[in-house]
Design a protein around this motif. Structure first.
Motif, PDB file in Angstrom:
ATOM      1  N   TYR A 127       5.569   5.933   2.995  1.00  0.00           N
ATOM      2  CA  TYR A 127       4.320   5.179   2.858  1.00  0.00           C
ATOM      3  C   TYR A 127       4.547   3.680   2.697  1.00  0.00           C
ATOM      4  O   TYR A 127       3.664   2.981   2.205  1.00  0.00           O
ATOM      5  CB  TYR A 127       3.528   5.704   1.652  1.00  0.00           C
ATOM      6  CG  TYR A 127       2.991   7.098   1.846  1.00  0.00           C
ATOM      7  CD1 TYR A 127       1.833   7.326   2.582  1.00  0.00           C
ATOM      8  CD2 TYR A 127       3.652   8.195   1.303  1.00  0.00           C
ATOM      9  CE1 TYR A 127       1.341   8.608   2.765  1.00  0.00           C
ATOM     10  CE2 TYR A 127       3.169   9.484   1.483  1.00  0.00           C
ATOM     11  CZ  TYR A 127       2.014   9.681   2.215  1.00  0.00           C
ATOM     12  OH  TYR A 127       1.536  10.952   2.395  1.00  0.00           O
ATOM     13  N   VAL A 128       5.707   3.193   3.106  1.00  0.00           N
ATOM     14  CA  VAL A 128       5.989   1.773   2.923  1.00  0.00           C
ATOM     15  C   VAL A 128       5.046   0.906   3.755  1.00  0.00           C
ATOM     16  O   VAL A 128       4.575  -0.146   3.293  1.00  0.00           O
ATOM     17  CB  VAL A 128       7.468   1.479   3.266  1.00  0.00           C
ATOM     18  CG1 VAL A 128       7.772   1.799   4.718  1.00  0.00           C
ATOM     19  CG2 VAL A 128       7.809   0.028   2.962  1.00  0.00           C
ATOM     20  N   PHE A 129       4.713   1.338   4.968  1.00  0.00           N
ATOM     21  CA  PHE A 129       3.795   0.553   5.794  1.00  0.00           C
ATOM     22  C   PHE A 129       2.362   0.668   5.282  1.00  0.00           C
ATOM     23  O   PHE A 129       1.600  -0.305   5.327  1.00  0.00           O
ATOM     24  CB  PHE A 129       3.876   1.009   7.250  1.00  0.00           C
ATOM     25  CG  PHE A 129       5.202   0.725   7.897  1.00  0.00           C
ATOM     26  CD1 PHE A 129       5.577  -0.573   8.200  1.00  0.00           C
ATOM     27  CD2 PHE A 129       6.085   1.753   8.188  1.00  0.00           C
ATOM     28  CE1 PHE A 129       6.801  -0.844   8.790  1.00  0.00           C
ATOM     29  CE2 PHE A 129       7.311   1.496   8.774  1.00  0.00           C
ATOM     30  CZ  PHE A 129       7.673   0.191   9.072  1.00  0.00           C
ATOM     31  N   SER A 130       1.990   1.839   4.785  1.00  0.00           N
ATOM     32  CA  SER A 130       0.643   1.997   4.236  1.00  0.00           C
ATOM     33  C   SER A 130       0.445   1.140   2.997  1.00  0.00           C
ATOM     34  O   SER A 130      -0.666   0.669   2.731  1.00  0.00           O
ATOM     35  CB  SER A 130       0.387   3.469   3.896  1.00  0.00           C
ATOM     36  OG  SER A 130       0.502   4.278   5.043  1.00  0.00           O
ATOM     37  N   SER A 131       1.510   0.939   2.230  1.00  0.00           N
ATOM     38  CA  SER A 131       1.391   0.141   1.008  1.00  0.00           C
ATOM     39  C   SER A 131       1.076  -1.318   1.311  1.00  0.00           C
ATOM     40  O   SER A 131       0.446  -2.003   0.499  1.00  0.00           O
ATOM     41  CB  SER A 131       2.683   0.236   0.198  1.00  0.00           C
ATOM     42  OG  SER A 131       3.768  -0.365   0.898  1.00  0.00           O
ATOM     43  N   ILE A 132       1.505  -1.793   2.479  1.00  0.00           N
ATOM     44  CA  ILE A 132       1.259  -3.194   2.833  1.00  0.00           C
ATOM     45  C   ILE A 132      -0.230  -3.450   3.036  1.00  0.00           C
ATOM     46  O   ILE A 132      -0.749  -4.513   2.683  1.00  0.00           O
ATOM     47  CB  ILE A 132       2.056  -3.562   4.099  1.00  0.00           C
ATOM     48  CG1 ILE A 132       3.559  -3.378   3.845  1.00  0.00           C
ATOM     49  CG2 ILE A 132       1.767  -4.996   4.531  1.00  0.00           C
ATOM     50  CD1 ILE A 132       4.416  -3.610   5.071  1.00  0.00           C
ATOM     51  N   PHE A 133      -0.934  -2.449   3.573  1.00  0.00           N
ATOM     52  CA  PHE A 133      -2.360  -2.607   3.859  1.00  0.00           C
ATOM     53  C   PHE A 133      -3.230  -1.837   2.866  1.00  0.00           C
ATOM     54  O   PHE A 133      -4.392  -1.552   3.156  1.00  0.00           O
ATOM     55  CB  PHE A 133      -2.660  -2.118   5.277  1.00  0.00           C
ATOM     56  CG  PHE A 133      -1.820  -2.768   6.339  1.00  0.00           C
ATOM     57  CD1 PHE A 133      -2.125  -4.031   6.810  1.00  0.00           C
ATOM     58  CD2 PHE A 133      -0.698  -2.120   6.845  1.00  0.00           C
ATOM     59  CE1 PHE A 133      -1.351  -4.635   7.786  1.00  0.00           C
ATOM     60  CE2 PHE A 133       0.090  -2.716   7.819  1.00  0.00           C
ATOM     61  CZ  PHE A 133      -0.236  -3.983   8.288  1.00  0.00           C
ATOM     62  N   SER A 134      -2.689  -1.486   1.719  1.00  0.00           N
ATOM     63  CA  SER A 134      -3.426  -0.678   0.747  1.00  0.00           C
ATOM     64  C   SER A 134      -4.440  -1.485  -0.050  1.00  0.00           C
ATOM     65  O   SER A 134      -5.337  -0.921  -0.666  1.00  0.00           O
ATOM     66  CB  SER A 134      -2.444  -0.004  -0.214  1.00  0.00           C
ATOM     67  OG  SER A 134      -1.722  -0.977  -0.958  1.00  0.00           O
ATOM     68  N   GLY A 135      -4.291  -2.796  -0.093  1.00  0.00           N
ATOM     69  CA  GLY A 135      -5.205  -3.624  -0.870  1.00  0.00           C
ATOM     70  C   GLY A 135      -4.793  -3.798  -2.312  1.00  0.00           C
ATOM     71  O   GLY A 135      -5.523  -4.423  -3.086  1.00  0.00           O
ATOM     72  N   GLU A 136      -3.661  -3.236  -2.711  1.00  0.00           N
ATOM     73  CA  GLU A 136      -3.145  -3.413  -4.058  1.00  0.00           C
ATOM     74  C   GLU A 136      -1.650  -3.685  -3.987  1.00  0.00           C
ATOM     75  O   GLU A 136      -1.070  -3.738  -2.897  1.00  0.00           O
ATOM     76  CB  GLU A 136      -3.431  -2.187  -4.921  1.00  0.00           C
ATOM     77  CG  GLU A 136      -2.898  -0.882  -4.373  1.00  0.00           C
ATOM     78  CD  GLU A 136      -3.241   0.290  -5.279  1.00  0.00           C
ATOM     79  OE1 GLU A 136      -3.123   0.139  -6.511  1.00  0.00           O
ATOM     80  OE2 GLU A 136      -3.639   1.346  -4.759  1.00  0.00           O
ATOM     81  N   THR A 137      -1.044  -3.866  -5.133  1.00  0.00           N
ATOM     82  CA  THR A 137       0.381  -4.165  -5.153  1.00  0.00           C
ATOM     83  C   THR A 137       1.165  -3.032  -4.500  1.00  0.00           C
ATOM     84  O   THR A 137       0.989  -1.867  -4.883  1.00  0.00           O
ATOM     85  CB  THR A 137       0.863  -4.360  -6.598  1.00  0.00           C
ATOM     86  OG1 THR A 137       0.050  -5.342  -7.237  1.00  0.00           O
ATOM     87  CG2 THR A 137       2.313  -4.810  -6.617  1.00  0.00           C
ATOM     88  N   PRO A 138       2.018  -3.330  -3.516  1.00  0.00           N
ATOM     89  CA  PRO A 138       2.749  -2.251  -2.831  1.00  0.00           C
ATOM     90  C   PRO A 138       3.555  -1.366  -3.771  1.00  0.00           C
ATOM     91  O   PRO A 138       3.581  -0.144  -3.601  1.00  0.00           O
ATOM     92  CB  PRO A 138       3.658  -3.019  -1.856  1.00  0.00           C
ATOM     93  CG  PRO A 138       2.935  -4.292  -1.597  1.00  0.00           C
ATOM     94  CD  PRO A 138       2.257  -4.636  -2.892  1.00  0.00           C
ATOM     95  N   THR A 139       4.210  -1.969  -4.775  1.00  0.00           N
ATOM     96  CA  THR A 139       5.012  -1.150  -5.691  1.00  0.00           C
ATOM     97  C   THR A 139       4.139  -0.202  -6.503  1.00  0.00           C
ATOM     98  O   THR A 139       4.508   0.957  -6.722  1.00  0.00           O
ATOM     99  CB  THR A 139       5.803  -2.060  -6.639  1.00  0.00           C
ATOM    100  OG1 THR A 139       4.900  -2.979  -7.288  1.00  0.00           O
ATOM    101  CG2 THR A 139       6.846  -2.856  -5.869  1.00  0.00           C
ATOM    102  N   ARG A 140       2.982  -0.681  -6.929  1.00  0.00           N
ATOM    103  CA  ARG A 140       2.073   0.187  -7.684  1.00  0.00           C
ATOM    104  C   ARG A 140       1.527   1.297  -6.795  1.00  0.00           C
ATOM    105  O   ARG A 140       1.434   2.459  -7.216  1.00  0.00           O
ATOM    106  CB  ARG A 140       0.929  -0.643  -8.260  1.00  0.00           C
ATOM    107  CG  ARG A 140      -0.079   0.172  -9.055  1.00  0.00           C
ATOM    108  CD  ARG A 140      -1.188  -0.705  -9.602  1.00  0.00           C
ATOM    109  NE  ARG A 140      -2.164   0.077 -10.345  1.00  0.00           N
ATOM    110  CZ  ARG A 140      -3.262  -0.439 -10.898  1.00  0.00           C
ATOM    111  NH1 ARG A 140      -3.494  -1.739 -10.800  1.00  0.00           N
ATOM    112  NH2 ARG A 140      -4.102   0.340 -11.546  1.00  0.00           N
TER     113      ARG A 140
END
Length: 242
Positions: A127-140
């Motif tokens: 989910y590393v690419f999804s985290s970029i466009f998640s709207g929140e901090t990628p690590t969180r």
């Protein structure tokens, strides 16, 4: 070197050979009993193969050079996606092995550590690419996704191995209480010995164990039967007559 690599990957037959290697890998990958098989994944694979064949036929039909190069580039993108899936499958295998090891020995805390380590690595990569466009901090975002998915995978693995009742039972409750009792440093030893003895005596009665196990089963599957058995029976009769 870079030009040679680009020129090699720009050949349609090279992309076709790479695709055949990926197909061979994924077919053998499906036979691994540790790995889950998703219908959505199979449908997605079929769609990608059809698109690849469309690009290949377009390239072979003698279209203009620019369109032929675009078709080869489309083949390259599909193979790049399949490469990503291959990497994910290789990272997922240690995670599935850790889940299987935990189901064989659920009381070993090292197995849970292995599940968390391998599972976090797998879901972070997935989910590393999804985290970029998640709207929140990628690590969180990645941490929440990994924690939720790992918890669900552990429960599913226990259910598949038939170990759910091992935890949700009188013996599981007694073992949990004994563990808490042993870890509590503030309780006097006399009290610990007394409670330990009472717990051992309590679980020796088969009737008590059967009733508590049945209560736990009902609380999970049909909680309405515990306090409203008449209503539950009426509902079952109504459903049976339909």
């Amino acid at each position: 070197m870079w030009n040679f690599l680009v020129n090699t990957l720009s050949i349609a037959y090279v992309q076709l050979v790479i695709l055949c290697l990926f197909i061979w890998y994924f077919l053998s990958h499906r036979k691994d009993p540790r790995m889950p098989v998703s219908r959505v994944g199979i449908i997605r694979m079929v769609i990608l193969l059809l698109i690849f064949l469309y690009f290949l036929m377009s390239w072979a039909s003698g279209i203009r050079q620019a369109l032929a190069e675009a078709a080869v580039f489309g083949m390259f993108l599909i193979n790049l996606f399949l490469l990503n899936q291959l990497i994910l499958s290789r990272v997922e295998r240690p995670y599935r092995d850790a889940l299987d090891a935990y189901c064989r020995d659920p009381q070993n805390p090292e197995n849970l550590d292995a599940i968390w380590s391998a599972g976090k690595r797998f879901y972070y990569l997935r989910y590393v690419f999804s985290s970029i466009f998640s709207g929140e901090t990628p690590t969180r975002f990645l941490h929440e996704i990994a924690a939720g998915r790992i918890r669900d995978d552990v429960q599913d693995s226990l259910r598949q191995h038939g170990l759910t009742q091992h935890f949700i039972s009188l013996k599981g409750m007694i073992a949990y209480l004994e563990g808490l009792l042993a870890q509590d440093e503030f309780l006097p030893q006399e009290f610990k010995d007394l409670v330990q003895k009472e717990l051992q005596e309590f679980q020796k009665h088969p009737w008590v164990e059967g009733q508590i196990n049945e209560y736990l089963r009902l609380s999970l599957e049909n909680p309405e039967k515990i306090h409203n058995p008449e209503w539950s029976q009426l509902w079952e009769k109504t459903s049976a007559t339909k």
